[in-house]
Design a protein around this motif. Structure first.
Motif, mmCIF file in Angstrom:
data_model
loop_
_atom_site.group_PDB
_atom_site.id
_atom_site.type_symbol
_atom_site.label_atom_id
_atom_site.label_comp_id
_atom_site.label_asym_id
_atom_site.label_seq_id
_atom_site.Cartn_x
_atom_site.Cartn_y
_atom_site.Cartn_z
ATOM 1 N N VAL A 192 0.849 -1.193 0.000
ATOM 2 C CA VAL A 192 0.000 0.000 0.000
ATOM 3 C C VAL A 192 0.885 1.245 0.000
ATOM 4 O O VAL A 192 1.674 1.440 0.930
ATOM 5 C CB VAL A 192 -0.934 0.009 1.229
ATOM 6 N N PRO A 193 0.785 2.099 -1.030
ATOM 7 C CA PRO A 193 1.623 3.305 -1.093
ATOM 8 C C PRO A 193 1.010 4.441 -0.266
ATOM 9 O O PRO A 193 -0.206 4.551 -0.159
ATOM 10 C CB PRO A 193 1.628 3.652 -2.582
ATOM 11 N N PHE A 194 1.875 5.285 0.282
ATOM 12 C CA PHE A 194 1.405 6.385 1.123
ATOM 13 C C PHE A 194 1.654 7.731 0.453
ATOM 14 O O PHE A 194 2.723 7.982 -0.099
ATOM 15 C CB PHE A 194 2.091 6.349 2.493
ATOM 16 N N LEU A 195 0.638 8.574 0.513
ATOM 17 C CA LEU A 195 0.759 9.945 0.038
ATOM 18 C C LEU A 195 1.330 10.824 1.142
ATOM 19 O O LEU A 195 2.203 11.654 0.911
ATOM 20 C CB LEU A 195 -0.624 10.462 -0.393
ATOM 21 N N TYR A 196 0.826 10.639 2.349
ATOM 22 C CA TYR A 196 1.312 11.339 3.534
ATOM 23 C C TYR A 196 1.427 10.343 4.678
ATOM 24 O O TYR A 196 0.658 9.384 4.769
ATOM 25 C CB TYR A 196 0.350 12.460 3.970
ATOM 26 N N GLY A 197 2.367 10.583 5.584
ATOM 27 C CA GLY A 197 2.455 9.795 6.793
ATOM 28 C C GLY A 197 2.878 8.362 6.557
ATOM 29 O O GLY A 197 3.572 8.041 5.589
ATOM 30 N N GLN A 198 2.429 7.463 7.418
ATOM 31 C CA GLN A 198 2.864 6.075 7.384
ATOM 32 C C GLN A 198 1.845 5.201 8.119
ATOM 33 O O GLN A 198 0.840 5.694 8.615
ATOM 34 C CB GLN A 198 4.223 5.946 8.084
ATOM 35 N N ALA A 199 2.131 3.898 8.175
ATOM 36 C CA ALA A 199 1.268 2.979 8.910
ATOM 37 C C ALA A 199 1.577 3.079 10.402
ATOM 38 O O ALA A 199 2.639 3.570 10.799
ATOM 39 C CB ALA A 199 1.485 1.559 8.410
ATOM 40 N N TRP A 200 0.659 2.604 11.233
ATOM 41 C CA TRP A 200 0.926 2.570 12.665
ATOM 42 C C TRP A 200 1.920 1.454 12.970
ATOM 43 O O TRP A 200 2.224 0.621 12.122
ATOM 44 C CB TRP A 200 -0.369 2.385 13.452
ATOM 45 N N SER A 201 2.430 1.412 14.183
ATOM 46 C CA SER A 201 3.486 0.473 14.562
ATOM 47 C C SER A 201 2.924 -0.769 15.241
ATOM 48 O O SER A 201 1.734 -0.852 15.554
ATOM 49 C CB SER A 201 4.467 1.162 15.521
ATOM 50 N N LYS A 202 3.812 -1.728 15.498
ATOM 51 C CA LYS A 202 3.421 -2.936 16.217
ATOM 52 C C LYS A 202 2.971 -2.590 17.631
ATOM 53 O O LYS A 202 2.032 -3.203 18.168
ATOM 54 C CB LYS A 202 4.595 -3.915 16.250
ATOM 55 N N GLU A 203 3.614 -1.615 18.246
ATOM 56 C CA GLU A 203 3.212 -1.181 19.585
ATOM 57 C C GLU A 203 1.812 -0.583 19.576
ATOM 58 O O GLU A 203 1.044 -0.765 20.515
ATOM 59 C CB GLU A 203 4.220 -0.160 20.128
ATOM 60 N N ASN B 187 -1.374 -1.698 21.831
ATOM 61 C CA ASN B 187 -2.045 -0.732 22.700
ATOM 62 C C ASN B 187 -3.457 -0.398 22.232
ATOM 63 O O ASN B 187 -4.129 0.454 22.834
ATOM 64 C CB ASN B 187 -1.224 0.558 22.780
ATOM 65 N N SER B 188 -3.914 -1.035 21.135
ATOM 66 C CA SER B 188 -5.252 -0.763 20.585
ATOM 67 C C SER B 188 -5.465 0.738 20.382
ATOM 68 O O SER B 188 -6.457 1.321 20.829
ATOM 69 C CB SER B 188 -6.336 -1.327 21.509
ATOM 70 N N ALA B 189 -4.499 1.349 19.706
ATOM 71 C CA ALA B 189 -4.519 2.810 19.539
ATOM 72 C C ALA B 189 -5.641 3.247 18.600
ATOM 73 O O ALA B 189 -5.983 2.541 17.651
ATOM 74 C CB ALA B 189 -3.177 3.267 18.988
ATOM 75 N N ASN B 190 -6.192 4.402 18.883
ATOM 76 C CA ASN B 190 -7.233 4.987 18.016
ATOM 77 C C ASN B 190 -6.562 5.772 16.889
ATOM 78 O O ASN B 190 -6.601 7.009 16.841
ATOM 79 C CB ASN B 190 -8.162 5.898 18.829
ATOM 80 N N LEU B 191 -5.906 5.012 16.019
ATOM 81 C CA LEU B 191 -5.225 5.602 14.878
ATOM 82 C C LEU B 191 -5.910 5.127 13.605
ATOM 83 O O LEU B 191 -6.474 4.027 13.561
ATOM 84 C CB LEU B 191 -3.752 5.192 14.860
ATOM 85 N N VAL B 192 -5.833 5.918 12.548
ATOM 86 C CA VAL B 192 -6.503 5.566 11.307
ATOM 87 C C VAL B 192 -5.658 6.002 10.119
ATOM 88 O O VAL B 192 -4.987 7.040 10.159
ATOM 89 C CB VAL B 192 -7.905 6.216 11.250
ATOM 90 N N VAL B 193 -5.645 5.160 9.097
ATOM 91 C CA VAL B 193 -5.060 5.505 7.799
ATOM 92 C C VAL B 193 -6.226 5.708 6.846
ATOM 93 O O VAL B 193 -7.066 4.812 6.702
ATOM 94 C CB VAL B 193 -4.129 4.398 7.290
ATOM 95 N N ILE B 194 -6.307 6.858 6.214
ATOM 96 C CA ILE B 194 -7.423 7.152 5.322
ATOM 97 C C ILE B 194 -6.955 7.121 3.866
ATOM 98 O O ILE B 194 -5.755 7.223 3.579
ATOM 99 C CB ILE B 194 -8.075 8.520 5.639
ATOM 100 N N SER B 195 -7.902 6.955 2.972
ATOM 101 C CA SER B 195 -7.588 6.932 1.543
ATOM 102 C C SER B 195 -7.443 8.350 1.009
ATOM 103 O O SER B 195 -7.880 9.326 1.640
ATOM 104 C CB SER B 195 -8.689 6.206 0.778
ATOM 105 N N GLU B 196 -6.846 8.448 -0.159
ATOM 106 C CA GLU B 196 -6.702 9.756 -0.808
ATOM 107 C C GLU B 196 -8.066 10.357 -1.106
ATOM 108 O O GLU B 196 -8.268 11.573 -0.978
ATOM 109 C CB GLU B 196 -5.893 9.611 -2.093
#
Length: 441
Positions: free
Chosen positions: A136-147, A151-160
């Motif tokens: 999956v290519p990224f326009l901005y930012g990156q994927a979340w980490s294993k940590e 930690n069940s973080a409330n993080l999200v990767v959104i589409s362009e």
């Protein structure tokens, strides 16, 4: 000499426009019918990650009842239970693998112009490895980490597409969205890409529009979310009750699982890992069927999902047969046209023209007809695909889009088909006897 023969061919075509139009149109119809079906079949079955053909596999565990197979003929379930997906994640941390579950809930945010926007967003809950598995290519930012997974973080990767809708294409990393009533922080934005079929889906969903966002699978579990309306739950005996906890502890299968291996040795190591895991689970009274754990290749996965079903393939072969019929008609029309030139050919032969030069002249005329038929055929193909886009609205438009490769293939098909069709009429006219024709005059 080519320019001379081309000039003669164009003059000949102008003298009989009706016959030429009929040949071009017959060829164009055949090319359009065949290329439309070929395009859909080709793009539907094309591996979007050909470089991972021997590295990327779907994980299938045969956790079904002893009475019969999950699906005939003897196909292992596509999905895993939560128990198994969670155990594979925790016990196999050294491997690169990811669970994949579907979610559909409202997504809302305030756009840069202050307008509050809300829509039903399609999402996938995955692990951090998902993005590397499927390139999956990224326009901005990156994927979340294993940590972040742990930690069940409330993080999200959104589409362009989602980023354009809410943030007008600006870098939105660090901003927040509300999904399913929960606040998520954007950590990355994926680039728009052509990725069909979607390997990490099943059946018709492989051709659906790309997801609007991705978030950690562990976060879905911690929030107690499950997609009751659209997710696929395969339950053998103890169907999940209304409580979320009972779903997690049940034998209901609803999570896809994919893994990637560096080489054959690592794949064999992973096969041993899942075999040992299932053997341990058998001791606990689970997995009643004989050991049949599979690492399914992309090609086999396509076969299981009926990516190109029999009806579509039959339609393609019927269209190719229709092209053959059109070619037979073209042969007849060419034969009539070239035969009408017998007197002209006889005169040229009497003046010293060789059989070879006559052959080349009419072969180039066939080439011109084929080129015209190909151009018109590809135009009709484009119109047909656009029409089908409006009929099959549930399928991604990318399945019905001509690319350069298919466009050139269509033109080449038309030219080759016309040259083959024109061989007999061309040979026949080049063998015209000057003496016989002039004697008849």
């Amino acid at each position: 000499m080519f320019n001379y023969y081309l000039k003669l061919a164009l003059i000949s075509m102008r003298k009989s426009p009706i016959l030429v139009f009929l040949m071009v149109f017959a060829l164009a119809i055949g090319v359009a019918a065949s290329m439309t079906t070929i395009t859909v079949n080709y793009l539907s079955s094309k591996n979007p990650l050909p470089h991972k053909e021997n590295n990327l596999f779907a994980v299938q565990l045969d956790n079904w009842s002893i009475e019969k197979s999950w699906r005939e003929p003897d196909i292992t379930p596509f999905h895993l239970t939560y128990i198994d997906a969670n155990n594979l994640l925790s016990l196999g941390e050294k491997f690169k693998h990811s669970p994949i579950a579907q979610m559909d809930m409202p997504l809302e945010s305030t756009s840069i112009d202050g307008e509050k926007k809300t829509f039903m967003a399609q999402a996938k809950s995955v692990s951090h490895d998902f993005f590397a598995l499927f390139d999956v290519p990224f326009l901005y930012g990156q994927a979340w980490s294993k940590e972040d997974d742990k930690n069940s973080a409330n993080l999200v990767v959104i589409s362009e597409k989602t980023n354009n809708k809410f943030f007008s294409g600006a870098n939105s990393v660090g901003k927040t969205l509300i999904y399913g009533g929960e606040v998520f922080t954007i950590i990355g934005v994926t680039k728009k890409r052509t990725f069909l079929p979607k390997l990490y889906a099943t059946n018709v969903f492989m051709f659906a529009e790309p997801e609007d966002l991705y978030f950690p699978f562990s976060t879905q579990i911690s929030l107690g979310w499950f997609n009751e309306g659209k997710s696929i739950y395969y339950c053998q005996k103890d169907k999940a009750s209304d409580t979320y906890e009972s779903l997690l502890q049940s034998e209901c299968m609803w999570i896809l699982f994919w893994a990637e291996f560096k080489d054959k040795a690592e794949k064999e190591q992973y096969q041993q890992f899942i075999d040992n895991y299932v053997s341990d689970q058998k001791a606990l009274g689970r997995f009643p069927r004989p050991l049949d754990n599979r690492l399914t290749s992309i090609k086999t996965w396509f076969k299981y999902q009926n990516v190109t079903n029999k009806d579509t393939q039959i339609l393609m072969w019927l269209a190719i047969l229709f092209l053959c019929v059109c070619l037979f008609n073209t042969v007849g029309l060419m034969l009539a046209k070239f035969t009408g030139k017998s007197s002209e050919v006889a005169l040229r032969r009497a003046l010293g023209a060789s059989k070879q030069s006559i052959f080349y002249q009419y072969l180039i005329e066939s080439l011109c007809i084929g080129l015209c038929g190909g151009v018109l055929g590809m135009l009709l193909t484009f119109i047909s695909l656009e029409y089908f886009k409006h009929i099959y609205t549930k399928l991604n438009d990318q399945v019905m889009t001509l690319n350069i490769e298919l466009l050139l293939s269509g033109l080449l098909l038309s030219i080759l088909a016309t040259l083959i069709a024109g061989i007999y009429p061309t040979i026949k006219v080049s063998r015209t006897s000057a003496c016989m024709q002039l004697r008849q005059k």
